[in-house]
Each structure stands twice: as structure tokens, then as C-alpha cells.
Design a protein around this motif. Sequence first.
Motif, PDB file in Angstrom:
ATOM      1  N   UNK A   1       5.499 -47.553   4.407  1.00 15.44           N
ATOM      2  CA  UNK A   1       5.578 -47.784   3.584  1.00 15.44           C
ATOM      3  C   UNK A   1       5.060 -47.634   1.993  1.00 15.44           C
ATOM      4  N   UNK A   2       4.316 -46.047   2.428  1.00 15.58           N
ATOM      5  CA  UNK A   2       3.725 -45.463   0.537  1.00 15.58           C
ATOM      6  C   UNK A   2       5.220 -44.850   0.074  1.00 15.58           C
ATOM      7  N   UNK A   3       6.174 -44.464   1.125  1.00 18.09           N
ATOM      8  CA  UNK A   3       7.449 -43.462  -0.140  1.00 18.09           C
ATOM      9  C   UNK A   3       7.644 -45.139  -0.393  1.00 18.09           C
ATOM     10  N   UNK A   4       8.012 -45.814   0.290  1.00 17.87           N
ATOM     11  CA  UNK A   4       9.225 -46.802  -0.496  1.00 17.87           C
ATOM     12  C   UNK A   4       8.164 -47.547  -1.781  1.00 17.87           C
ATOM     13  N   UNK A   5       6.896 -47.401  -1.716  1.00 22.96           N
ATOM     14  CA  UNK A   5       5.917 -47.607  -3.180  1.00 22.96           C
ATOM     15  C   UNK A   5       5.980 -46.438  -4.106  1.00 22.96           C
ATOM     16  N   UNK A   6       6.386 -45.341  -3.335  1.00 26.80           N
ATOM     17  CA  UNK A   6       5.906 -44.798  -4.194  1.00 26.80           C
ATOM     18  C   UNK A   6       5.004 -44.310  -4.485  1.00 26.80           C
ATOM     19  N   UNK A   7       4.511 -44.213  -3.402  1.00 22.81           N
ATOM     20  CA  UNK A   7       3.240 -43.978  -3.283  1.00 22.81           C
ATOM     21  C   UNK A   7       2.518 -42.413  -2.427  1.00 22.81           C
ATOM     22  N   UNK A   8       1.718 -41.495  -2.542  1.00 18.53           N
ATOM     23  CA  UNK A   8       1.842 -40.014  -2.264  1.00 18.53           C
ATOM     24  C   UNK A   8       0.657 -40.207  -0.678  1.00 18.53           C
ATOM     25  N   UNK A   9       0.924 -39.452   0.310  1.00 19.70           N
ATOM     26  CA  UNK A   9       0.600 -40.145   2.461  1.00 19.70           C
ATOM     27  C   UNK A   9       0.229 -38.312   2.338  1.00 19.70           C
ATOM     28  N   UNK A  10      -0.657 -38.303   3.023  1.00 19.57           N
ATOM     29  CA  UNK A  10      -1.131 -37.266   4.461  1.00 19.57           C
ATOM     30  C   UNK A  10      -1.517 -38.195   5.336  1.00 19.57           C
ATOM     31  N   UNK A  11      -0.983 -37.676   6.174  1.00 19.00           N
ATOM     32  CA  UNK A  11      -1.753 -37.985   8.117  1.00 19.00           C
ATOM     33  C   UNK A  11      -2.306 -36.810   8.321  1.00 19.00           C
ATOM     34  N   UNK A  12      -3.554 -36.776   9.027  1.00 21.35           N
ATOM     35  CA  UNK A  12      -3.995 -35.965   9.146  1.00 21.35           C
ATOM     36  C   UNK A  12      -3.994 -36.252  11.219  1.00 21.35           C
ATOM     37  N   UNK A  13      -3.556 -35.320  11.618  1.00 21.47           N
ATOM     38  CA  UNK A  13      -3.377 -35.250  13.780  1.00 21.47           C
ATOM     39  C   UNK A  13      -4.530 -34.829  13.846  1.00 21.47           C
ATOM     40  N   UNK A  14      -4.739 -34.470  15.353  1.00 26.69           N
ATOM     41  CA  UNK A  14      -6.186 -34.645  15.993  1.00 26.69           C
ATOM     42  C   UNK A  14      -6.721 -33.251  15.994  1.00 26.69           C
ATOM     43  N   UNK A  15      -5.609 -32.690  15.998  1.00 25.23           N
ATOM     44  CA  UNK A  15      -6.416 -31.166  15.209  1.00 25.23           C
ATOM     45  C   UNK A  15      -7.483 -30.394  14.248  1.00 25.23           C
ATOM     46  N   UNK A  16      -6.335 -31.419  13.270  1.00 24.76           N
ATOM     47  CA  UNK A  16      -7.603 -31.435  11.948  1.00 24.76           C
ATOM     48  C   UNK A  16      -8.018 -32.266  11.326  1.00 24.76           C
TER      49      UNK A  16
ATOM     50  N   UNK B   1      -2.332 -51.644  -1.340  1.00 31.55           N
ATOM     51  CA  UNK B   1      -2.006 -50.761  -2.107  1.00 31.55           C
ATOM     52  C   UNK B   1       0.206 -50.655  -2.834  1.00 31.55           C
ATOM     53  N   UNK B   2       0.333 -50.829  -1.620  1.00 31.79           N
ATOM     54  CA  UNK B   2       2.024 -51.323  -1.448  1.00 31.79           C
ATOM     55  C   UNK B   2       2.324 -52.034  -2.533  1.00 31.79           C
ATOM     56  N   UNK B   3       1.298 -53.188  -3.044  1.00 32.79           N
ATOM     57  CA  UNK B   3       1.331 -54.057  -3.716  1.00 32.79           C
ATOM     58  C   UNK B   3       1.181 -53.641  -4.933  1.00 32.79           C
ATOM     59  N   UNK B   4       0.572 -52.575  -5.083  1.00 30.96           N
ATOM     60  CA  UNK B   4      -0.919 -52.587  -6.540  1.00 30.96           C
ATOM     61  C   UNK B   4       0.767 -51.453  -6.788  1.00 30.96           C
ATOM     62  N   UNK B   5       1.326 -50.622  -6.006  1.00 30.57           N
ATOM     63  CA  UNK B   5       2.287 -49.124  -6.300  1.00 30.57           C
ATOM     64  C   UNK B   5       3.722 -50.573  -6.991  1.00 30.57           C
ATOM     65  N   UNK B   6       4.044 -51.183  -6.129  1.00 23.96           N
ATOM     66  CA  UNK B   6       5.835 -51.869  -6.479  1.00 23.96           C
ATOM     67  C   UNK B   6       4.729 -52.767  -7.593  1.00 23.96           C
TER      68      UNK B   6
ATOM     69  N   UNK C   1       4.230 -59.743  -4.198  1.00 22.62           N
ATOM     70  CA  UNK C   1       3.002 -59.682  -2.973  1.00 22.62           C
ATOM     71  C   UNK C   1       2.555 -60.100  -1.879  1.00 22.62           C
ATOM     72  N   UNK C   2       3.598 -61.331  -2.102  1.00 24.93           N
ATOM     73  CA  UNK C   2       3.827 -62.573  -0.767  1.00 24.93           C
ATOM     74  C   UNK C   2       4.706 -60.640   0.423  1.00 24.93           C
ATOM     75  N   UNK C   3       5.655 -60.261  -0.447  1.00 22.79           N
ATOM     76  CA  UNK C   3       6.541 -59.188   0.396  1.00 22.79           C
ATOM     77  C   UNK C   3       5.025 -57.863   1.005  1.00 22.79           C
ATOM     78  N   UNK C   4       4.127 -57.575   0.930  1.00 21.38           N
ATOM     79  CA  UNK C   4       2.602 -57.773   1.267  1.00 21.38           C
ATOM     80  C   UNK C   4       2.307 -58.126   2.454  1.00 21.38           C
ATOM     81  N   UNK C   5       2.277 -59.071   1.808  1.00 26.87           N
ATOM     82  CA  UNK C   5       1.316 -59.978   3.699  1.00 26.87           C
ATOM     83  C   UNK C   5       2.214 -60.010   4.711  1.00 26.87           C
TER      84      UNK C   5
END
Length: 484
Positions: free
Chosen positions: A188-203, A281-286, A158-162
Motif C-alpha cells: 500500500x505504502x509503495x503505491x502511495x509513495x510512503x516510506x516503509x520499514x518492517x522489523x522482523x522477530x530478531x529486530x 495514511x494511504x489516503x493522506x499520501x495519495x 478516500x473510498x479506495x482506501x476504505x
Amino acid sequence: MIKIKTSEVLQKKLPLVLLEKKEKMPEASFFSKEEYQYLKQMKEKDEKTIVINRYTNFVIVHFVNKSTDDSYAFLEECRKAGARVNETISRHSAEVVQVSSSSCSPQALMACAEGLSLASYRFTRYLTTNEKKKTSLKEIVVVHKSLQKKEAIEVQTLIEAVYKARDLVNEPANHLNAVQLAHALASLCKEAGCKTEILNKKQIESLRMGGLLAVNRGSVDPPSFTIMEWKPAQKVNKQPLVLVGKGLVYDTGGLSLKPTQDSMDYMKSDMAGAAAVACALYAIAMNRLPIHVIALVPSTDNRPGFNAYAPGDIIRMYNGMTVENMNSDAEGRMILADAIAYAKKYNPELLINVATLTGSASMAVGPYAMVAMGTADRKVMDRLKECGEKTWERMVEFPLWDEYGEMLKSDIADLRNIGGRSAGAIVGGKFLEKFAPCPFIHLDIAGIAFNKTAEGYKPKGGTGACVRLLYHFARQLADQYKNK
């Protein structure tokens, strides 16, 4: 990152911090006769922190005021004690220190270790000679027979997340635009095992997120919209908890330019809400909490350039509502409204929005609390407030009465993005309520996200506010679901 470990046995060769209640003396066995006599003399002079130097190490005795064991106020005093002894430990350049007591509970010792670790944070990325700025401390050993290893791991994570949240907030805007923020969150999410999607300007354009696109019109950099998800196989909730964080990487006020002095100087911190939800979310997943959580971060900067959105413009939002822009510096609610409305697709049970939204919130409660308001069930709000007391990230609840909605009425659009001069924090929350698809809570952290001077275990700069609060709230929710 400082490691936190547990042990049942003290090591005589290692430096030692003794946390003791004010009315107690530590066990004499820790000291020689001369040392113990000196300790008594200093205590009679009402010294709170007493240092005993030895040939190869040292002992710090810190007395905390008498209080109900493990009350939230007492645990906060223990965190502050950790921050206070951190200064002495730094002067001695100690790498490993033990924390123990003959009068305090294991929870108090862990709180002391937490404060010590949080106070050791440094942001040194852009210092070319940073050795003096770095903390020497690498490991804290909490000595108590009833503490378990998993407790230390949870606190350390948790401190690492802070720390990560503080790093993001302290990052200058010329090194962290909206796209760079999105990729930092994805890392961050990759390290914690979370799924991530980034929407660009066109999306984002294809989704017609008019609020986010309007604010971005004055910027040379494109916007981003980051979707992060922790969905464990054994999740205990049927509907997710959704966290939304404001990702304004820099805010000039746009065409409603902020006046100086001091109003624009710290606006790199206007994405502290995004840092809070992502790092929670990082702390929750870690720590592998069995709860389904989604975090949404709309991001851009707010500049007065190019075809910047202007007062008087009518903006069509993601959910189809129209907004009359009456102040381009009320941009946070414009980008958040799109994200909050977008959350409908996840059918959330609860949505919590975190943002440095209004100076009004900061003026109302100062640097000691956040402003909270919402439509969630009373039990839910009370649980969140209790987590605020537990982590000492306290909140003051403001009302969301229907009358405040009158201040947002527009003659030519569904609503305006500001009200009058009064009740600014509430009106900001009332605006966001119009877009919420489910029970929601809005946390305005404008007063606590960034410190101009260090205070206790909260450093100068980004504080990492709300990470610990959101983590403990999610933990309590998970426990509640499991016990149903």
C-alpha cells in the motif's frame, strides 16, 4: 474501483439518480408528462424511492427528509440514499450512472455518490464463481455546475482506501499472518509513495518489545512491526502525527481461551485498527496532504500453543515497565503498549491509537459509535469528534480519571493488564496511557469494525471504520497549520 467524475451537463442517454428534498419536486424538464404524473402519484403515496424505466435507461428519484442543508445528519442521509439506490442500479446492471438534483447542494450530491460507491463494495477473492457477486457499476458522474474535478478525485481516493481496509479485515487468518500483513501494508505504502520499514522477530527481540513478543509466544508464525511514514517536502507540521493500529491477525484469547459461540468466529477482524491507520495514511499520501504522519503497526496472532504467555507471568515491556499478565485475552494492549512507547523516538505532537480493544466498548455503545478517551487538549478532542460527526463515524467520549488507574495496581509488578469486571473499556485505555510519550487519544472500534449483517453503505464483514475519520482529521490539522 468505481470512478467518480464531475460534469456540468446531464447526458440523456445515461441512467440518472435524482436526489431531491422531500418537500420539492424535481424539474419537470427531466420527464415526459406521463412520467411526471406518475412521479406525483408515487410521491403522494409517500414513496421515497421511485423508479421510472425507459427503453434504453432509467431514472431513480429518491426523496430525502427535509433538513438543514449540509448538516452532518443530512449528509449522512444522502449517503444512505446512495446505498439504497445502489440496489436498483445493480438490478439494472448499469455501468455508468449520473447523480444530480434540482434542490440539493453539491455537497449533498457528493455524499450520495460516496454512499453509492461505498455500498458497491464486494469481497469476492475466494469465490470461484464470483460474477454474480460483482457490482456492475464502474463510474458515477456527479452533475453540478459548482463541483470541481479535484473534489471527486479526493472522494474517490478516500473510498479506495476504505475498500483496501475492508479487504484487509475480510482476509482470513490462514491467508494473512503477521508477516503477510506487514508486506500488504508495505505494498500500500509503495503505491502511495510512503516510506516503509518492517522489523522482523530478531529486530523486535533486539528492541526488547516484551509485550509483542509475549503475545507471540503461542504462535508458530513470527511477529512483525511495521513503520510507515508520509513526510512530504512541504510539510506544515514540525512534529509528526503518529497513528498506532492494533494488528492482531487472529485472536483465540490465548491460554485465556475465548468461549464460543460467536466470540471467536470473527476474530480475523482483530487487526481492523491496523487496517484503519495504514489505509488512512494511504489516503493522506495519495491525496498529497502536506502533513507529516507516521503509522505504527505491531502484529501477531494470539494462540494457546507452544510456550504461550500465561496468567501470572511478568512481562518487561519496551519502555522497561513490568506488567503482570492476569488475562492472556487482554493481548491487544500488550502489543500496543510497546508501539505507543516506541513512538517516543519521533517526538510526536499527538498520538492516536486505533484498536478493536474491548468487548466492553462494544457493549457500552453498540454498533453505532466508537469509544474515545485520551489526554489530548480539549480543542484537539473536539476537532476529532467533529470529524466523527462529519463522516458519521461518531464517538462517545469516556473519562480517563486517575481513579481508574487504581484498578491496574499489582503487588508484584508496575501494573496489571486488566482491572476488575467493571469499566473494561476505560481500564484498557488507562493501561495504554501509562505508555504514551505525548498527548494521546485512544479509539476503541470494537463495535463498528465488523458487521454481521449489511447496513446501508456498510457491508457485511469489514467496514473500513476510522479510515475516513482519520483522513478528515489529518486534513483539518493540515489546514490549521497552514493558516497559522
